[in-house]
Design an enzyme around this catalytic site. Structure first.
Site: not given
Ligand code: NCD
Ligand code: ZN
Length: 345
Positions: A13, A16, A98, A135
């Site tokens: 997970h 990028f 997702k 999520h």
């Molecule tokens: C992630 C993002 O910035 O895209 N942020 C996070 O705090 N994990 C989004 C996510 O994975 O929920």
């Molecule tokens: Zn994430």
């Protein structure tokens, strides 16, 4: 133990991003991981096979010379996703989709409002043997942010897992004892990923002595008892828990802001920090399962060939990094000492 060699790991997970940012993020991950599940929350989100394949191509082009790193692409589910989207995506090589509840996190405005509406899509994913990545937080404004994962389990996750016994489901970046217990007690088609920050930190590290924006991520860090439960389940080497860094870069000015973005950019140090945590837990014998075996086994993919070696040696994470965009980014755990170092890969 001062040295450990494990089969080449994967990151199940991460984010990028896109464009110039890929020249920073892809090499940072490819330095030690062979594959990564790439999150689809771009602007606009990756909602069909064509977008996923084009994004995959951009990632491949950002690899360092000679790298055989492999992005594993995902589809972003929305209210408009159809069965045909799933069929087309599977055929193109997308391996998972997702589910973001609407408004849950960065770029999730397009996401799903009612999960029941997606049941035909989940049926098609089951038929196509595509994984569902969730999520797991509710987003209603009256639910306290620290309770959102637990309420999601009670209101939605339990039902989805019961209704789709053949669908492989990953409860992403879990943060609570409730989630750890739920997955551990759950069926074989249910697994979870855990980030380095949720193993290392709790909400005191976010809020005591001043707000620390670089420790802010979603789901938000929880109280210490939850952190302890996550550490406990990985220390026991449970097979349905595996590595997912949730490395989620945001430029420095967007984190150090009156309304700072959620996400920790951990790719620079994630494998080293996980190793440090397993060492603290006297559980280094379970690092390889967590980082290199449990993920591919659950996804039904081959384990990687090759190995990486980590040595017990101090080094310092830089205070900040210059992005190809010209802007700065502060990596997770910036300026701090890490006790394990990647020696070779
Ligand atoms: C992630 C993002 O910035 O895209 N942020 C996070 O705090 N994990 C989004 C996510 O994975 O929920
Ligand atoms: Zn994430």
């Amino acid at each position: 133990m001062n040295k450990i060699t494990i089969q080449t790991p994967d990151d199940w997970h991460l984010h990028f991003r896109d464009g110039l940012m890929l020249k920073e993020t892809v090499p940072a991950t490819a330095r030690c991981f062979k594959r990564a599940i790439v999150m689809p929350n771009l602007v606009p989100p990756v909602t069909n096979a064509k977008m996923a394949m084009e994004y995959s191509q951009r990632i491949l082009e950002a690899r360092p010379d000679g790298s055989d790193f492999e992005p594993l692409m995902t589809l972003y589910l929305t209210d408009k996703t159809t069965r045909q989207d799933i069929i087309d995506a599977k055929q193109a090589g997308v391996i998972a989709a997702k589910l973001y509840p609407a408004g849950a996190t960065t770029n999730s405005d397009a996401a799903v409002k009612g999960v029941m509406q997606l049941y035909p899509v989940f049926e098609e994913m089951t038929a196509q043997d595509m994984l569902l990545l969730i999520h797991g937080e509710v987003t209603e404004s009256h639910i306290d942010i620290f309770d959102r994962e637990k309420v999601f389990i009670d209101q939605q996750m339990t039902r989805i897992v019961d209704d789709f016994p053949q669908l492989r489901i990953v409860f992403e970046h879990i943060t609570t004892k409730d989630a750890a217990d739920f997955v551990e007690a759950g069926p074989e088609n249910l697994a979870a990923t855990i980030t380095p920050q949720h193993l290392m930190l709790n909400r005191n590290d976010l809020l005591v002595g001043g707000i620390r924006p670089h420790n802010y991520c979603l789901p938000v860090l929880k109280r210490q008892t939850h952190q302890a439960a996550l550490r406990d389940v990985v220390a026991r080497g449970h097979k349905r828990f595996f590595l997912g860094t949730d490395s989620a870069p945001h430029e420095k000015h967007l984190k150090e802001n009156s309304c700072g973005c959620a996400g920790c950019y951990s790719a620079w140090s994630a494998i080293e920090l996980y190793t440090q945590v397993f060492d603290e837990l006297n559980a280094l014998e379970h690092l390889e399962g967590f980082a290199s075996h449990n993920g591919p086994d659950f996804y039904g993919l081959p384990r990687n060939e090759g190995s990486i070696t980590l040595v017990k040696e101090d080094w310092q994470i830089p205070e900040q990094i210059k992005l190809p965009t010209g802007n700065d980014i502060v990596p997770f755990h910036a300026g701090q000492t890490v006790h394990w170092k990647l020696a070779s890969s």
